[in-house]
Design a protein around this motif. Sequence first.
Motif, PDB file in Angstrom:
ATOM      1  N   PRO A  18     -27.552  -6.677  50.063  1.00 19.12           N
ATOM      2  CA  PRO A  18     -26.886  -6.553  51.373  1.00 19.12           C
ATOM      3  C   PRO A  18     -27.706  -5.752  52.379  1.00 19.12           C
ATOM      4  O   PRO A  18     -27.577  -5.940  53.582  1.00 19.12           O
ATOM      5  CB  PRO A  18     -25.559  -5.859  51.028  1.00 19.12           C
ATOM      6  N   ARG A  19     -28.570  -4.877  51.899  1.00 20.76           N
ATOM      7  CA  ARG A  19     -29.365  -4.065  52.837  1.00 20.76           C
ATOM      8  C   ARG A  19     -30.303  -4.935  53.668  1.00 20.76           C
ATOM      9  O   ARG A  19     -30.637  -4.593  54.808  1.00 20.76           O
ATOM     10  CB  ARG A  19     -30.181  -3.030  52.054  1.00 20.76           C
ATOM     11  N   VAL A  20     -30.723  -6.045  53.087  1.00 17.59           N
ATOM     12  CA  VAL A  20     -31.583  -6.964  53.837  1.00 17.59           C
ATOM     13  C   VAL A  20     -30.870  -7.415  55.108  1.00 17.59           C
ATOM     14  O   VAL A  20     -31.465  -7.519  56.180  1.00 17.59           O
ATOM     15  CB  VAL A  20     -31.955  -8.185  52.955  1.00 17.59           C
ATOM     16  N   VAL A  21     -29.570  -7.631  54.979  1.00 15.77           N
ATOM     17  CA  VAL A  21     -28.804  -8.126  56.124  1.00 15.77           C
ATOM     18  C   VAL A  21     -28.608  -7.023  57.165  1.00 15.77           C
ATOM     19  O   VAL A  21     -28.844  -7.232  58.364  1.00 15.77           O
ATOM     20  CB  VAL A  21     -27.431  -8.674  55.663  1.00 15.77           C
ATOM     21  N   THR A  22     -28.246  -5.849  56.709  1.00 13.75           N
ATOM     22  CA  THR A  22     -28.034  -4.762  57.683  1.00 13.75           C
ATOM     23  C   THR A  22     -29.358  -4.359  58.343  1.00 13.75           C
ATOM     24  O   THR A  22     -29.402  -4.096  59.545  1.00 13.75           O
ATOM     25  CB  THR A  22     -27.370  -3.538  57.013  1.00 13.75           C
ATOM     26  N   ASP A  23     -30.433  -4.354  57.559  1.00  9.38           N
ATOM     27  CA  ASP A  23     -31.738  -4.022  58.151  1.00  9.38           C
ATOM     28  C   ASP A  23     -32.182  -5.096  59.142  1.00  9.38           C
ATOM     29  O   ASP A  23     -32.765  -4.783  60.188  1.00  9.38           O
ATOM     30  CB  ASP A  23     -32.797  -3.844  57.057  1.00  9.38           C
ATOM     31  N   SER A  24     -31.918  -6.354  58.821  1.00 10.78           N
ATOM     32  CA  SER A  24     -32.275  -7.439  59.749  1.00 10.78           C
ATOM     33  C   SER A  24     -31.534  -7.262  61.070  1.00 10.78           C
ATOM     34  O   SER A  24     -32.108  -7.442  62.147  1.00 10.78           O
ATOM     35  CB  SER A  24     -31.928  -8.806  59.148  1.00 10.78           C
ATOM     36  N   ALA A  25     -30.253  -6.900  60.967  1.00 11.97           N
ATOM     37  CA  ALA A  25     -29.456  -6.709  62.175  1.00 11.97           C
ATOM     38  C   ALA A  25     -30.019  -5.553  63.008  1.00 11.97           C
ATOM     39  O   ALA A  25     -30.145  -5.649  64.235  1.00 11.97           O
ATOM     40  CB  ALA A  25     -27.999  -6.438  61.806  1.00 11.97           C
ATOM     41  N   ALA A 232     -37.627  -6.911  56.566  1.00 13.48           N
ATOM     42  CA  ALA A 232     -36.675  -6.292  57.486  1.00 13.48           C
ATOM     43  C   ALA A 232     -36.508  -4.811  57.184  1.00 13.48           C
ATOM     44  O   ALA A 232     -36.365  -3.988  58.098  1.00 13.48           O
ATOM     45  CB  ALA A 232     -35.320  -6.999  57.397  1.00 13.48           C
ATOM     46  N   SER A 233     -36.549  -4.449  55.912  1.00 10.66           N
ATOM     47  CA  SER A 233     -36.362  -3.045  55.547  1.00 10.66           C
ATOM     48  C   SER A 233     -37.574  -2.212  55.949  1.00 10.66           C
ATOM     49  O   SER A 233     -37.434  -1.059  56.379  1.00 10.66           O
ATOM     50  CB  SER A 233     -36.100  -2.923  54.041  1.00 10.66           C
ATOM     51  N   VAL A 234     -38.776  -2.775  55.790  1.00 11.09           N
ATOM     52  CA  VAL A 234     -39.980  -2.056  56.210  1.00 11.09           C
ATOM     53  C   VAL A 234     -39.916  -1.795  57.714  1.00 11.09           C
ATOM     54  O   VAL A 234     -40.209  -0.686  58.188  1.00 11.09           O
ATOM     55  CB  VAL A 234     -41.253  -2.874  55.868  1.00 11.09           C
ATOM     56  N   LEU A 235     -39.508  -2.806  58.457  1.00  9.93           N
ATOM     57  CA  LEU A 235     -39.413  -2.654  59.912  1.00  9.93           C
ATOM     58  C   LEU A 235     -38.310  -1.667  60.284  1.00  9.93           C
ATOM     59  O   LEU A 235     -38.502  -0.798  61.145  1.00  9.93           O
ATOM     60  CB  LEU A 235     -39.153  -4.011  60.575  1.00  9.93           C
ATOM     61  N   ALA A 236     -37.176  -1.777  59.604  1.00 11.33           N
ATOM     62  CA  ALA A 236     -36.050  -0.901  59.929  1.00 11.33           C
ATOM     63  C   ALA A 236     -36.396   0.561  59.656  1.00 11.33           C
ATOM     64  O   ALA A 236     -36.001   1.458  60.411  1.00 11.33           O
ATOM     65  CB  ALA A 236     -34.816  -1.321  59.132  1.00 11.33           C
TER      66      ALA A 236
END
Lengths: 239, 445
Positions: A18-25, A232-236
Amino acid sequence: MTAMIGLFPTCLGDAVHPRVVTDSARVLRAAGVDPAPIPGATCCGQPAWNAGFTREARRVARRTLRAAAGLDAVVVPSGSCAAMMRLHWPQLFAGDRDAALAARVAPRVFELSQYLVEELGAAPIGSPTGRAVAYHDSCHMLRELRLHDPPRVLLRGVAELEELPRSDRCCGFGGAFAVRYPDVSTAMADDKLATARAAGAETVVSADPGCIMHIEGRASRTGAAVRVVHLASVLAEAL
Amino acid sequence: MSGFSRRAAAALADPVRHENVRRFSERAHDHRSASVERVDFEALRDAGERIRSQSVAEMPALIDEFQANLERAGAIVHRAATGADAAAYVAEVVGRHGREVIKGKSMASEEIGLNERLAADGVDVVETDLGEFIVQVAGERPEHIIIPAIHKSRDDVRRLFEPLAGRPIGDEPADLTDFARAHLRERFLRAPVGITGVNFGVAETGTVVLVENEGNGRMCSGVPRVHIAVMGMERVVPRLADLATLLPLLIRSGTGQKITSYVSMIGGPRRGDEGDGPDELHVVILDNGRARVRETPYASVLRCIRCGACQNACPVYRHVGGTAYGWVYGGPIGAVLSPLLRPGEGLDELPQASSLCAACDDVCPVRIPLHDLLIGLRRDRATASAGAMERLAFRLWSLAWSRPWLYRLSTRAARAVVNTRGLTPVMQLPVIRRWARTRDLVGKR
């Protein structure tokens, strides 16, 4: 009128990462886009499509297709699902009552880095962290969507990007393949970990939750000293 | 356990073999990659795809033309509907001339079980391609389309050759090759019949084209009194000029060379005033299922020019080798071709033995859409009775995941399992166990 941008979580995003989704957002918001959830969307249908079960794939994909009907763009943090929706949906719905809808929605589906770099021209996102990362090209993202540069452009903005030797070689996930032929699939994951080890990469980045689940799951089991992280997590983390 | 699983497990359990296949297929892939960068390979691929698509589309007429031109040049052409027919014809020709045969590399001859057929007649067949010779001495099957002994190390070869030589040879490639050369030389000069494969058959000129690096193909076709060439019927091409496209495509894709050491173009048997060549040239044109495949949506697989590039690029092949695919052809091309040529023989599992990574599509010199063909074959199997259990599973899955509330429920349940870090009885469920035996669900952090 503002454009309606949907973020499609993907089934692995919903069920495993799920973190992939929140980080993408978070990353999309940093790029000036306010992504909306897509009510009623479930899965892109790829598991059944790849297994040859077209009717079943259509039944599931129809739900997601219709849910995405009113959106100007659908952003997907998975190269594999994005390829399914963008490239294979028109085939899947050919001759179907939703054929026209599939033809209209498909070109509006974008993989996350594709959307950020090619559609928004938003790179760089986040600030340099000095952290060293290596990028694993996921199969469908590279060889179907032909997205080689966008994830690298984004990663160079926030990290020291090293090239992973044979970064284009499959990690062995392959959906049902991973449980149909676990020995071969695992040997393929070991190949990937061996190249990461040889390159001294401590962090391997991918834009596909499937690859992450597979490489990370094998690394964890074997005690390999490598972190496997979604783009997405690296960017976030660099926001 | 399925046939492929069993054979793959055996391959993975042999570390020397595993490492050899991995190393040498990777090397061949790298040679190819370096070689194709030196030319406009994409333009060549486009041209190759056009030529081979035309070859397949016009195959019956091209075969007629090829045959007529060969016969005009004095060759004897035999069309074989089945492998057994082809093998019987070859055995009959050989029987008329003697009991010794020298043989060049030919996957078509593997396909028809030719060596076994000839052995049953008491004929002594010796493979003269070095890799094929190694495999024959070992009593095995080729592991790769163009590198038959890809799974053998120098030491493996030493251990195979020394008993044959009756003396120590060592494991230097030059010494091993010298032994094979001397051993085979006598046979080249003695055998009344040579058998080879065919890389291309040119329709407009009736030319049999052989591509090789060791000179053994030229010896097999030129030295004995009788030359028998066994050709899969799809190897026909329209024009001589097509070779200007197909030879570089085949050679760069296969070995990464610009050109092989030998390219033989054979236009018929020796004519009265010629000093060299066989008195008789037989060309066996093998159908063995090809004409049938040509009528299916899978006809594009017949474009294949047997370069082996898809095997070298395949992340599955490199772990299991060619024989794990259960028949003559391994790797992606085998996963498509074998179930098509041999339906109902337990090979329809093969299209599943791919992670669908599409690396094969990227290297195929004639752009066979292997990835799509694999999915197409999976689709056929899904509708056949073989897929009954799986069909039920996918039906249930689709009924659940076409309902958002059931989708939410199931992904939440899955997340709950993930959050236990796999410490739940759910992990013992059959399918999940196949994942969890070697992999965690998520990282332990």
